[in-house]
Scaffold this motif. Structure first.
Motif, PDB file in Angstrom:
ATOM      1  N   LEU A  67       0.823  -1.206   0.000  1.00  0.00           N
ATOM      2  CA  LEU A  67       0.000   0.000   0.000  1.00  0.00           C
ATOM      3  C   LEU A  67       0.859   1.258   0.000  1.00  0.00           C
ATOM      4  CD1 LEU A  67      -2.776   1.310   0.141  1.00  0.00           C
ATOM      5  CD2 LEU A  67      -2.689   1.102   2.631  1.00  0.00           C
ATOM      6  N   GLU A  68       1.992   1.229   0.680  1.00  0.00           N
ATOM      7  CA  GLU A  68       2.822   2.428   0.737  1.00  0.00           C
ATOM      8  C   GLU A  68       3.387   2.794  -0.630  1.00  0.00           C
ATOM      9  OE1 GLU A  68       6.310   1.400   3.229  1.00  0.00           O
ATOM     10  OE2 GLU A  68       5.344  -0.544   3.256  1.00  0.00           O
ATOM     11  N   ILE A  69       3.546   1.812  -1.537  1.00  0.00           N
ATOM     12  CA  ILE A  69       3.962   2.145  -2.901  1.00  0.00           C
ATOM     13  C   ILE A  69       2.813   2.795  -3.657  1.00  0.00           C
ATOM     14  CG2 ILE A  69       4.710   1.158  -5.104  1.00  0.00           C
ATOM     15  CD1 ILE A  69       6.296  -0.878  -3.600  1.00  0.00           C
ATOM     16  N   LEU A  70       1.605   2.289  -3.449  1.00  0.00           N
ATOM     17  CA  LEU A  70       0.441   2.868  -4.123  1.00  0.00           C
ATOM     18  C   LEU A  70       0.146   4.273  -3.627  1.00  0.00           C
ATOM     19  CD1 LEU A  70      -1.874  -0.285  -4.051  1.00  0.00           C
ATOM     20  CD2 LEU A  70      -0.374   0.491  -5.905  1.00  0.00           C
ATOM     21  N   GLU A  71       0.757   4.696  -2.506  1.00  0.00           N
ATOM     22  CA  GLU A  71       0.561   6.048  -2.001  1.00  0.00           C
ATOM     23  C   GLU A  71       1.425   7.075  -2.714  1.00  0.00           C
ATOM     24  OE1 GLU A  71      -0.703   5.220   2.641  1.00  0.00           O
ATOM     25  OE2 GLU A  71       1.410   5.430   2.106  1.00  0.00           O
ATOM     26  N   PHE A  72       2.362   6.639  -3.563  1.00  0.00           N
ATOM     27  CA  PHE A  72       3.162   7.590  -4.327  1.00  0.00           C
ATOM     28  C   PHE A  72       2.242   8.395  -5.241  1.00  0.00           C
ATOM     29  CE2 PHE A  72       6.621   5.078  -2.856  1.00  0.00           C
ATOM     30  CZ  PHE A  72       7.769   5.830  -3.026  1.00  0.00           C
ATOM     31  N   ARG A  73       2.383   9.713  -5.209  1.00  0.00           N
ATOM     32  CA  ARG A  73       1.527  10.549  -6.049  1.00  0.00           C
ATOM     33  C   ARG A  73       1.836  10.393  -7.526  1.00  0.00           C
ATOM     34  NH1 ARG A  73       1.143  16.368  -2.785  1.00  0.00           N
ATOM     35  NH2 ARG A  73       0.623  15.492  -0.749  1.00  0.00           N
ATOM     36  N   GLU A  74       3.053   9.922  -7.823  1.00  0.00           N
ATOM     37  CA  GLU A  74       3.392   9.717  -9.236  1.00  0.00           C
ATOM     38  C   GLU A  74       2.577   8.594  -9.854  1.00  0.00           C
ATOM     39  OE1 GLU A  74       6.951  11.512  -7.168  1.00  0.00           O
ATOM     40  OE2 GLU A  74       5.484   9.932  -6.761  1.00  0.00           O
ATOM     41  N   LEU A  75       2.124   7.639  -9.053  1.00  0.00           N
ATOM     42  CA  LEU A  75       1.304   6.541  -9.556  1.00  0.00           C
ATOM     43  C   LEU A  75      -0.134   7.020  -9.661  1.00  0.00           C
ATOM     44  CD1 LEU A  75       2.770   3.547  -7.523  1.00  0.00           C
ATOM     45  CD2 LEU A  75       3.508   4.457  -9.709  1.00  0.00           C
ATOM     46  N   GLN A  76      -0.621   7.188 -10.885  1.00  0.00           N
ATOM     47  CA  GLN A  76      -1.933   7.781 -11.116  1.00  0.00           C
ATOM     48  C   GLN A  76      -2.870   6.757 -11.737  1.00  0.00           C
ATOM     49  OE1 GLN A  76      -0.689  11.037 -13.651  1.00  0.00           O
ATOM     50  NE2 GLN A  76      -0.536  12.451 -11.914  1.00  0.00           N
ATOM     51  N   GLY A  77      -4.163   7.076 -11.654  1.00  0.00           N
ATOM     52  CA  GLY A  77      -5.169   6.229 -12.272  1.00  0.00           C
ATOM     53  C   GLY A  77      -5.345   4.881 -11.600  1.00  0.00           C
ATOM     54  N   ILE A  78      -5.309   4.837 -10.269  1.00  0.00           N
ATOM     55  CA  ILE A  78      -5.415   3.576  -9.532  1.00  0.00           C
ATOM     56  C   ILE A  78      -6.878   3.324  -9.181  1.00  0.00           C
ATOM     57  CG2 ILE A  78      -4.687   2.311  -7.484  1.00  0.00           C
ATOM     58  CD1 ILE A  78      -2.183   3.979  -7.413  1.00  0.00           C
ATOM     59  N   ILE A  79      -7.345   2.111  -9.456  1.00  0.00           N
ATOM     60  CA  ILE A  79      -8.709   1.702  -9.133  1.00  0.00           C
ATOM     61  C   ILE A  79      -8.636   0.640  -8.041  1.00  0.00           C
ATOM     62  CG2 ILE A  79     -10.840   0.693 -10.010  1.00  0.00           C
ATOM     63  CD1 ILE A  79      -9.972   1.661 -12.806  1.00  0.00           C
ATOM     64  N   PHE A  80      -9.057   0.998  -6.839  1.00  0.00           N
ATOM     65  CA  PHE A  80      -9.121   0.047  -5.741  1.00  0.00           C
ATOM     66  C   PHE A  80     -10.487  -0.630  -5.777  1.00  0.00           C
ATOM     67  CE2 PHE A  80      -5.910   3.008  -4.180  1.00  0.00           C
ATOM     68  CZ  PHE A  80      -4.943   2.146  -3.688  1.00  0.00           C
ATOM     69  N   THR A  81     -10.487  -1.929  -5.765  1.00  0.00           N
ATOM     70  CA  THR A  81     -11.746  -2.660  -5.791  1.00  0.00           C
ATOM     71  C   THR A  81     -12.294  -2.836  -4.374  1.00  0.00           C
ATOM     72  OG1 THR A  81     -10.588  -4.776  -5.671  1.00  0.00           O
ATOM     73  CG2 THR A  81     -11.093  -3.916  -7.874  1.00  0.00           C
ATOM     74  N   GLN A  82     -13.602  -3.036  -4.313  1.00  0.00           N
ATOM     75  CA  GLN A  82     -14.246  -3.298  -3.033  1.00  0.00           C
ATOM     76  C   GLN A  82     -13.695  -4.568  -2.405  1.00  0.00           C
ATOM     77  OE1 GLN A  82     -18.441  -3.909  -3.430  1.00  0.00           O
ATOM     78  NE2 GLN A  82     -18.758  -4.348  -1.274  1.00  0.00           N
ATOM     79  N   THR A  83     -13.355  -5.538  -3.225  1.00  0.00           N
ATOM     80  CA  THR A  83     -12.798  -6.795  -2.726  1.00  0.00           C
ATOM     81  C   THR A  83     -11.481  -6.561  -1.995  1.00  0.00           C
ATOM     82  OG1 THR A  83     -13.820  -7.962  -4.583  1.00  0.00           O
ATOM     83  CG2 THR A  83     -12.060  -9.102  -3.405  1.00  0.00           C
ATOM     84  N   ALA A  84     -10.615  -5.733  -2.582  1.00  0.00           N
ATOM     85  CA  ALA A  84      -9.318  -5.462  -1.959  1.00  0.00           C
ATOM     86  C   ALA A  84      -9.479  -4.662  -0.673  1.00  0.00           C
ATOM     87  CB  ALA A  84      -8.418  -4.725  -2.944  1.00  0.00           C
ATOM     88  N   CYS A  85     -10.393  -3.704  -0.675  1.00  0.00           N
ATOM     89  CA  CYS A  85     -10.589  -2.880   0.528  1.00  0.00           C
ATOM     90  C   CYS A  85     -11.105  -3.709   1.697  1.00  0.00           C
ATOM     91  CB  CYS A  85     -11.538  -1.732   0.216  1.00  0.00           C
ATOM     92  SG  CYS A  85     -10.859  -0.512  -0.922  1.00  0.00           S
TER      93      CYS A  85
END
Length: 1001
Positions: A67-85
């Motif tokens: 998750l801490e990698i997905l928090e990088f602002r450079e990584l754009q257009g991320i779709i988190f699914t309800q399953t993952a949450c």
């Protein structure tokens, strides 16, 4: 809408498996939150931009572990699914789940939540015999395919997973939907984000080694949550937050209980020893079980760690307290920690050089085991790490490195360490925040007409420290017809430029305050706002929020008060010393009067001086009112920042107390008090106020003992009694006594806190120190986010009076924001204190305490312990409060101490005060005609740091590229010698002998 059934396999409170069948409704229209959507999706709020090359859908495992990698602002257009949450919520706990929720709410991150399990065409029921991991991967892939089809193939979808079977199974099923590993994705799409690549490698290595570990159990297993919750309800177990004694971190910790049905236990529970702590880390929410009364212990009370432990363990007279052991952890409170990598000698003692035990900067955190291949390069460096796990088979928790701060002991490294350890993030402001439009020369006509124009009718001026650019408050005073006075406080209208919910507002809320360190500051708002658009500079038109009182001429009672938005032009930008000189009738140069003719200059100067005198008269009256109510006048060492030509803080020097300081402060307190009444009257349960609870009586014991030793009695029954006692505790022969007693009273005070009025009863709204029944912060919106909230509440209160419909935050939301601001304010105080101590240590570190006169200082003893004394040492620009090592006998409280630095490679250095001479106190005031010498400590430390940096840079410039890259000296060296030996081994005997002779010759 389609109705279906969802089967869940749960566990009961007794541990039995239960099969639950729930109704599950599927919908065709579920928001996709994409700007490319051509359907009828109800995409309200944050949407993904349409100009990206692709959207990325992370698998459940990626969201759980990276998750801490997905928090990088450079990584754009991320779709988190309800399953993952949902997987994060069930597997990682509430803290990690809230972290993900905050990421989704943050408008600065291009990421959205897709409710895939409620979408008719993306929902995948779990098949019989299918594992949960396989089903979750299938759900995420189905959501990725739905997105590609829903957007009509206009956007490629990349599903990221570390499951090699999933990559092989799904990568070729649908064109436009790519299934790749996390490492491949970072290399192919985000190669420029090197920090993300390094972070991924660190986490992946830690996870791989954790899976392969099998060892003997070192700690007992934690009980299941069902048993913990049942035990808390029955009173068998106690729930609380773990606090660790920083002086005895390995042995002593306490649990501040929160929920308990055991009425016999109140207060803290002692947890003695690391085994009883059972893998709990400072700040964790833990469940403890009490030990038998025969095993209860007492806290250590001595000054040093070793003797304290011995006394706690052996002295039967020490007071025992409830003692227990940790049986479970309900919520981890893990954060970023700064650690120091050991030296090469310490690394060689490890059985596996890839697994290094690092020492956290915070004494309260246990050693952390890091898996790395760069141990040699990182020795003596400070590194930011995050904890991954702490298994019962390991003595230490496992973690991974996030980033390298630098070599321990360097100024910038230590500053960043202080910020990170206090959870303060101050990244540079974004281009969108910095490139705000500049205010035009003229103000907007529509805005001016909606405000009260004070530019021609009022003499407005500011009084601030010299060189101040973020001027957020100005004053005015004038005579009205009928003999009344009008007092005005005008505050920068920050809310006009910082709209609620904007990116600037979100960043200001996250920071909550401006952070002041010994040599720098980190602003809450971008400089284009704090030093330009919002700043009430002299001679320019500015928007303001004003409070105007009409006061009776004789009694100075309030006849009427007006709140509202105004337009002002500050005529004079004074600093404290200049304003005091004008009040004293001294010769002073006012820069704004220099271009005028002598006649006009004298007239304007007389007008300004009269305004200052009237303002001082009003402030004295306001102070007398508060004194009658019991306001406290406490003592503290206030310092001001000394700025260079580039407006950088170069030194901190004592602020000499002037009457004009109290004049300005009283006007600000008055405005805060009246605004508090106004917003609470409009919003009884949703107003942001500030209360100061009375201190606990036991905190006054040191003050009362010291006063009793000098023949005084201190009454602490109320703030008024305390103020009267301190006023009477004056020794004509020694004026320092009263100052010392007031400083000790300041240390006994509790912390003032922000709160929502609906969260506390009305009798707890009182401000103990100021003796006011209502108080808030309104006068510094440039550097405090609480003032911005109060400005918005005040405007909503005025709109409500005008009959306009308004919407305010609920009591719960406002209380959460208040607690966030309180936490950030405490962190700001800690970093200011720690940075001051850092500069003190850096200043004294390279000085010989035996020969350098700056290492000897006068001190005042105010407390005695078994193995030392407590004292205050006057060290030119600050006051050191430390335990003083008892080396020589003394009979008077005035002594001489020697200051040295107690170095610590892994933790922060500290100062050691050694008692060397029992002498009467020497006055710090300079002799007549002589200037008082001041050690420009901050300047000296920064100069040394810059010289070291330049020396390092010049050395680096003399090295070749190969020498810098491989850390290898020029030939001849070990590498070249080994290469020659290798070549000789490949040659025949004769040729080799000839070459060897030539080489040795």
């Amino acid at each position: 809408m389609i109705k279906t059934e969802k089967i869940l396999h749960l566990k009961s409170s007794r541990g039995r498996k239960v099969r639950v069948v729930r109704e599950h409704y599927l919908r065709e229209r579920v928001p996709c939150y994409s700007a490319l959507c051509q359907g009828d999706c109800d995409n309200e709020g944050k949407v993904l931009p349409g100009d990206l090359t692709h959207y990325v859908v992370p698998d459940v495992g990626i969201v759980l572990d990276f998750l801490e990698i997905l928090e990088f602002r450079e990584l754009q257009g991320i779709i988190f699914t309800q399953t993952a949450c949902q997987a994060v919520q069930h597997n990682k706990g509430r803290r990690q789940y809230n972290r993900l929720r905050n990421l989704l709410k943050d408008a600065r991150h291009d990421c959205v939540l897709f409710a895939n399990e409620f979408q008719e065409y993306s929902y995948c029921p779990r098949e019989k015999g299918e594992s949960q991991e396989k089903w979750q991967t299938r759900c995420v892939y189905s959501a990725a395919v739905w997105y590609y089809n829903h957007l009509a193939g206009m956007k490629n979808i990349v599903m990221v997973t570390d499951d090699s079977d999933a990559v092989a199974q799904y990568s070729s099923l649908n064109s436009g939907v790519y299934v790749i590993s996390m490492q491949e994705y970072l290399h192919n799409f985000w190669l420029d984000v090197r920090a993300a690549l390094e972070l991924y490698s660190s986490i992946a290595q830690a996870l791989q080694e954790r899976e392969g570990e099998v060892s003997e159990r070192e700690y007992s297993e934690h009980l299941p949550h069902e048993l913990l919750e049942a035990g808390i309800k029955s009173g068998r177990y106690l729930l609380g937050i773990l606090n660790v004694n920083k002086h005895r971190a390995q042995q002593e910790a306490t649990v501040t209980t929160q929920i308990s049905s055991n009425k016999n236990i109140s207060g803290d529970v002692l947890v003695f020893g690391s085994k009883h702590r059972n893998r709990a880390v400072y700040g964790d929410s833990v469940v403890v079980e009490l030990l038998p009364r025969g095993e209860w212990r007492g806290r250590a009370t001595a000054l040093t760690e070793t003797q304290g432990e011995e006394r706690s363990a052996e002295d039967p007279s020490s007071q025992t307290m409830p003692t227990g052991r940790v049986v479970g952890i309900l919520q981890r409170n893990w954060r970023d920690y700064v650690v120091t990598f050991p030296t090469r000698e310490a690394q060689s003692q490890s059985r596996n050089s890839q697994k290094i035990l690092t020492v956290p900067w915070d004494h309260r955190i246990p050693k952390i085991r890091i898996s790395t291949t760069q141990a040699n390069a990182l020795q003596d460096h400070r590194v930011v790490v995050r904890l991954d796990s702490w298994e019962s088979t390991s003595l230490y928790p496992n973690g991974h490195s996030v980033r390298v701060l630098g070599r321990a002991g360097e100024l910038e490294t230590e500053i960043q360490t202080i910020l990170i350890e206090n959870c303060i993030s101050v990244p540079p402001f974004s281009e969108a925040q910095v490139r705000l439009r500049l205010l035009p020369i003229y103000l907007f006509f529509s805005e001016v007409t909606a405000r009260r124009d004070l530019r021609e009718s009022h003499l407005v001026f500011s009084i601030d420290p010299a060189g101040c650019e973020d001027v957020d408050d100005t004053l005015s005073v004038r005579s009205l017809s009928g003999g009344r006075l009008e007092l005005g406080v005008h505050i920068a209208d920050v809310t006009h430029f910082v709209r609620e919910g904007s990116l600037t507002d979100l960043e200001a809320r996250a920071r909550a305050t401006t952070y002041y360190l010994a040599d720098r500051r980190y602003d809450m708002l971008p400089a284009v706002l704090s030093a330009n658009l919002c700043s009430l500079l002299g001679g320019v038109d500015r928007y303001a929020m004003s409070v105007l009182w009409e006061l009776e001429a004789d009694s100075l009672d309030v006849a009427s008060v007006w709140f509202g938005r105004t337009v002002i032009r500050s005529s004079y930008q004074l600093h404290y010393e200049l304003a005091q000189a004008l009040l004293n009738g001294e010769e002073a140069q006012v820069p704004e009067l220099n271009p005028l003719t002598p006649e006009e200059r004298d007239h304007r100067l007389t007008q300004l001086t009269q305004a200052l005198e009237t303002l001082t008269h009003v402030a004295r009256h306001l102070r007398a009112q508060r004194d009658r109510g019991g306001a406290l006048e406490l003592e503290g060492m206030e310092v001001r920042a000394q700025l260079d030509s580039e407006k950088n803080i170069t030194a901190l020097v004592p602020r000499q107390p002037l009457e004009v300081h109290e004049t300005v402060a009283e006007c600000m307190i008055y405005a805060n008090h009246w605004v508090a009444y106004k917003i609470q009257e409009a919003f009884p349960h949703q107003a942001l106020l500030r209360h100061h609870p009375p201190p606990r009586q036991e905190y006054f014991s040191q003050l009362q003992e010291s006063a009793r030793a000098h023949g005084f009695s201190i009454d602490t029954s109320s703030n008024k009694a305390l103020a009267l006692s301190l006023e009477q505790a004056v020794d004509p022969q020694d004026p320092e006594v009263n100052r010392l007693l007031r400083m000790m009273a300041t240390q006994a005070m509790s912390q003032a806190m922000y709160f929502s009025t609906g969260a506390l009863p009305a009798d707890q709204h009182y401000h103990y120190g100021l003796a006011l029944d209502r108080y808030t912060h309104f006068t510094s919106p440039i550097r405090r986010y609480a003032d911005i909230l109060v400005h918005r509440l005040l405007m909503k209160a005025l709109e409500q009076e005008a009959g306009l419909g308004i919407a305010t935050a609920s009591n719960r939301e406002l209380e959460e924001t208040a607690q966030h601001i309180n936490n950030k304010n405490r962190a700001a105080q800690r970093v200011q204190k720690l940075s001051t101590e850092l500069f003190q240590c850096l200043f004294f570190r390279d000085r010989d305490p035996q020969t350098d006169p700056s290492c000897v200082s006068d001190a005042v003893i105010y407390g005695i312990r078994d193995n030392g004394v407590l004292g205050l040492a006057h060290c030119d620009w600050t006051i050191l409060q430390k335990g003083v090592q008892k080396c020589v006998p003394f009979s008077d409280g005035r002594v001489k101490v020697r200051i040295s630095v107690l170095s610590n490679r892994c933790h922060a250095d500290s100062l050691l005060l050694q008692l060397i001479r029992n002498l009467p106190h020497e006055s710090q005031s300079p002799a007549p005609g002589q200037s008082q010498p001041k050690v420009q400590l901050v300047q000296e430390v920064r100069r040394q740091a810059e010289e070291a940096s330049q020396q390092k840079a010049s050395l680096k410039g003399r090295l070749s590229r190969e020498e810098r890259q491989f850390c290898q000296s020029k030939q001849p060296n070990l590498y070249s010698l080994l290469e020659e030996i290798r070549e000789l081994a490949l040659m025949d005997a004769e040729a080799g002998a000839e070459k060897m002779c030539a080489t040795t010759a």
